[in-house]
Design a protein around this motif. Structure first.
Motif, mmCIF file in Angstrom:
data_model
loop_
_atom_site.group_PDB
_atom_site.id
_atom_site.type_symbol
_atom_site.label_atom_id
_atom_site.label_comp_id
_atom_site.label_asym_id
_atom_site.label_seq_id
_atom_site.Cartn_x
_atom_site.Cartn_y
_atom_site.Cartn_z
ATOM 1 N N LYS B 67 0.865 -1.180 0.000
ATOM 2 C CA LYS B 67 0.000 0.000 0.000
ATOM 3 C C LYS B 67 0.901 1.229 0.000
ATOM 4 C CE LYS B 67 -4.288 -1.605 1.502
ATOM 5 N NZ LYS B 67 -3.939 -2.936 0.969
ATOM 6 N N SER B 68 0.376 2.352 -0.509
ATOM 7 C CA SER B 68 1.180 3.559 -0.332
ATOM 8 C C SER B 68 0.716 4.252 0.942
ATOM 9 C CB SER B 68 1.090 4.468 -1.549
ATOM 10 O OG SER B 68 -0.100 5.180 -1.533
ATOM 11 N N SER B 69 1.546 5.105 1.455
ATOM 12 C CA SER B 69 1.241 5.722 2.738
ATOM 13 C C SER B 69 0.145 6.769 2.573
ATOM 14 C CB SER B 69 2.478 6.380 3.315
ATOM 15 O OG SER B 69 2.706 7.610 2.677
ATOM 16 N N THR B 70 -0.293 7.354 3.664
ATOM 17 C CA THR B 70 -1.277 8.431 3.584
ATOM 18 C C THR B 70 -0.631 9.767 3.937
ATOM 19 O OG1 THR B 70 -1.993 8.013 5.848
ATOM 20 C CG2 THR B 70 -3.232 6.929 4.100
ATOM 21 N N PHE B 71 0.677 9.812 3.838
ATOM 22 C CA PHE B 71 1.372 11.075 4.030
ATOM 23 C C PHE B 71 1.429 11.865 2.753
ATOM 24 C CE2 PHE B 71 4.113 8.681 7.120
ATOM 25 C CZ PHE B 71 3.481 9.223 8.206
ATOM 26 N N PRO B 126 6.249 9.130 1.250
ATOM 27 C CA PRO B 126 4.961 9.811 1.179
ATOM 28 C C PRO B 126 4.179 9.378 -0.056
ATOM 29 C CG PRO B 126 6.681 11.267 0.380
ATOM 30 C CD PRO B 126 7.379 10.038 0.915
ATOM 31 N N GLY B 148 8.814 9.073 -8.404
ATOM 32 C CA GLY B 148 7.705 8.331 -8.989
ATOM 33 C C GLY B 148 6.402 8.491 -8.236
ATOM 34 N N ILE B 149 6.223 9.618 -7.570
ATOM 35 C CA ILE B 149 4.955 9.883 -6.890
ATOM 36 C C ILE B 149 4.397 11.194 -7.428
ATOM 37 C CG2 ILE B 149 5.460 8.649 -4.746
ATOM 38 C CD1 ILE B 149 6.361 11.321 -3.561
ATOM 39 N N PRO B 150 3.097 11.427 -7.231
ATOM 40 C CA PRO B 150 2.516 12.687 -7.705
ATOM 41 C C PRO B 150 3.172 13.892 -7.039
ATOM 42 C CG PRO B 150 0.783 11.137 -7.090
ATOM 43 C CD PRO B 150 2.079 10.533 -6.655
ATOM 44 N N ASP B 163 4.832 17.628 -12.762
ATOM 45 C CA ASP B 163 3.738 16.666 -12.805
ATOM 46 C C ASP B 163 2.413 17.420 -12.944
ATOM 47 O OD1 ASP B 163 2.220 14.401 -12.593
ATOM 48 O OD2 ASP B 163 2.477 14.172 -10.438
ATOM 49 N N ARG B 317 -5.082 12.016 -8.617
ATOM 50 C CA ARG B 317 -3.946 11.335 -9.238
ATOM 51 C C ARG B 317 -3.622 10.043 -8.502
ATOM 52 N NH1 ARG B 317 0.382 13.031 -12.620
ATOM 53 N NH2 ARG B 317 -1.449 13.122 -13.849
ATOM 54 N N LEU B 318 -3.754 10.080 -7.183
ATOM 55 C CA LEU B 318 -3.448 8.882 -6.392
ATOM 56 C C LEU B 318 -4.443 7.760 -6.667
ATOM 57 C CD1 LEU B 318 -2.379 10.438 -2.975
ATOM 58 C CD2 LEU B 318 -0.963 9.089 -4.538
ATOM 59 N N SER B 319 -5.672 8.148 -7.030
ATOM 60 C CA SER B 319 -6.636 7.086 -7.330
ATOM 61 C C SER B 319 -6.747 6.884 -8.832
ATOM 62 C CB SER B 319 -7.983 7.383 -6.682
ATOM 63 O OG SER B 319 -8.204 8.753 -6.551
ATOM 64 N N ASP B 320 -5.717 7.314 -9.545
ATOM 65 C CA ASP B 320 -5.627 7.052 -10.978
ATOM 66 C C ASP B 320 -6.742 7.656 -11.801
ATOM 67 O OD1 ASP B 320 -3.240 5.761 -11.285
ATOM 68 O OD2 ASP B 320 -4.051 3.816 -10.724
#
Lengths: 343, 343
Positions: B67-71, B126, B148-150, B163, B317-320
DNA sequence: AAGAATTAAGTTACCCGTAACGTAAATCTG
DNA sequence: CAGATTTACGTTACGGGTAACTTAATTCTT
């Protein structure tokens, strides 16, 4: 475009080690400058670190259980109120300087929000928590007790804190202001503030204020703007409400300087002269007071210093240094020129 | 008194499972409501969870890599500037509502501080980062690219963002204000702001402003208060400096409303009438303007909305979900009454 | 009632660093 | 120069969850 992925580090310590031709453990030692490796090895490893752009995954370190994280949870009621923004700035700057990070929680002045936030933030294994205010829900208190990490309660001084308390005694601060205004000859005094469901510092302050005013033979008319942030416009509007509903008010005490400034503007817009027709007193001694033509009667509280002290005490506790459990940061009445001088 | 310890949870999932007489995995399934267990088991496990006060260790979940974090890391220049406090409030409220937490970084307007903070915060894996401003150090850009994160860059609109970019075009905003003031008949115009080492939105705004003024046949006298925060007192003091050094200035444009208010107070304290003797224009349309007797000529920017939009785009973006890479949040000129009306 | 399908579990492996311990080579000592 | 010590590594195990796979028990089907 960003690829969906959860790992920040495509490159792990094992990869660095493998490519550098050493074991994971040796690479780890180099990265922590722990010693026990040759200069040649150090150079080899660091070269690979740079080449691959390796960033350590601190989650793994903390998770392994041998170090505590560098997170500090910080709960703040809201940032619309300049006072809290300053406190947060003091906290974060000091924490940052000491290698820690603030995980923010805006609680909107409700204990339920605070409780939810505490639950979440605790699950991230913070090094400690800094909470605004001394009132917490029962479940929150239980979680905090069980967490076994430093807890600093700020703003509202608490002689029997969960762990550490830094702030001022708001009852006394309110009392002092009340006594001062009574000493200026005011009898019928108004109060304009905001109101929230829970007990808080502002209400404690008001209690102290009323005690002093009533003890000095005066009366207090309250005007609470429900569910508003304590800023300029509610101060303006609250003053209109107050003066529309009660006659003979000679002076108004506000929850903070922003509201007081709003009230001042209202009075002047209605042709009242301050302090001749109406006395105005605020709270907090905000930066805006530094440029106003009239010096606002207020109460100086060292907000930035409060935040810094909270961060320092947190860090001291984390490094097992002795820390007092209760620090009074003090306040100072600013007589100003928006009330008539005491006789 | 707090015992020194790094683990928040004395009680782990294994312990809950053991005491409930099931396997770790079954307990995990119950806690995530994943299904695949009987009602009887669910009750047994949840009873133990309550009894032991179990709090999950989210570090482990993220660390495990599934899972990715919620930070969400949020960098802000400073909180003494009300504008940024509002932006942060917008961000954190929205993130909080969507189950995420802000990890704050105050960069003091320097790219080096930002770079250090980015390095640290990335090591905590994060979910994404929200950065104020479009200028970053070379190393920072590399790290951001590799993460590689938003990444959401706010405040200063950037047509080719790393981005995602949300904000306004400060050049245009400055230009519009310049054109407006020239249209009001001003020729010799002052500017009072703060200055920092790095390029930033305020300097872009000033460029646009100068272009409009000079293109309209006017001149701009600049007064930059070095290394100060853009708030009331530097506005007051900067105005004094500006007017002491240059003659014939008819109107002053400020970096923001707080500074403009300081300047307004300075002018009035010297007996100048605004706008007859001196025009004053600010920027940002801060809450204080809502109660001032004179409506401050300013530029409205939806700060809170900007923060919320940044948080929303991050979450999308995190939920695509599809997200535009560049959103202009817009601004609106407030004519006000602190400059003479255009002819 | 025997085999198939479903449900309700348990087992194993893994994520990424680091503590603790082990070992071989290099250096020192008398 | 043999034995003791130090240096420079390597190996193993672990933390707290969860994915992926396996197994046992129950229910369904014809």
């Amino acid at each position: 475009m960003v690829e969906k992925q959860s790992k920040i580090n495509k490159v792990s310590l094992s990869q660095v080690a493998r490519e550098a031709g050493v074991s994971k453990m040796t690479a780890s030692r180099v990265l922590r400058s722990e010693g026990g490796y040759s200069e040649k090895t150090r150079v080899k490893v660091m070269a690979k670190v740079d080449e691959l752009g390796y960033l350590p995954n601190r989650l793994a370190t903390v998770f392994a259980g041998d170090k505590s994280s560098t997170f500090v949870g910080v709960s703040i009621p809201d940032l619309g109120n300049e006072v809290f923004a300053q406190v947060l700035e003091g906290i974060d700057r000091k924490l940052g300087a000491l290698g820690h990070q603030s995980v923010l929680g805006l609680t909107q002045h409700t204990m339920q929000e605070e409780e939810n936030w505490i639950r979440t933030v605790l699950s991230w294994q913070p090094a400690g928590l800094i909470l605004t205010g001394r009132y917490h829900s029962q479940s929150a208190i239980e979680m905090l007790r069980n967490a076994g990490i430093p807890i600093v309660e700020i703003w509202d001084l608490n002689s029997s804190p969960l762990d550490i308390s830094v702030g001022i005694n708001h009852f006394d601060a309110g009392f002092d202001m009340g006594r001062y205004l009574v000493g200026c000859g005011y009898k019928k005094i108004g109060y304009v503030g905001t109101s929230h469901d829970t007990a808080n510092a502002a209400s404690t302050r008001l209690d102290g204020f009323c005690k002093a005013v009533e003890g000095g033979g005066g009366t207090v008319e309250r005007q609470l703007c429900l569910h508003d942030t304590a800023t300029y416009y509610p101060g303006f509007y609250g003053t209109e409400q107050l003066l529309g509903g009660a006659r003979g008010i000679e002076c108004i005490f506000y929850q903070n300087d922003a509201m007081a400034f709003g009230g001042l503007q209202y009075c002047e817009s209605k042709g009242m002269s301050v302090p001749d027709d109406m006395g105005i007193a605020g709270w907090g001694d905000l930066p805006i007071a530094s440029v106003m033509g009239k010096r606002l009667t207020s109460m100086h509280v060292p907000h930035l210093k409060l935040g810094q002290a909270a961060a320092e005490m947190m860090m001291a506790r984390l490094s097992d240094e002795p820390v007092e459990t209760c620090r009074d940061i003090g306040f100072r009445l600013i007589p100003g020129s928006t009330v008539t001088a005491p006789t």
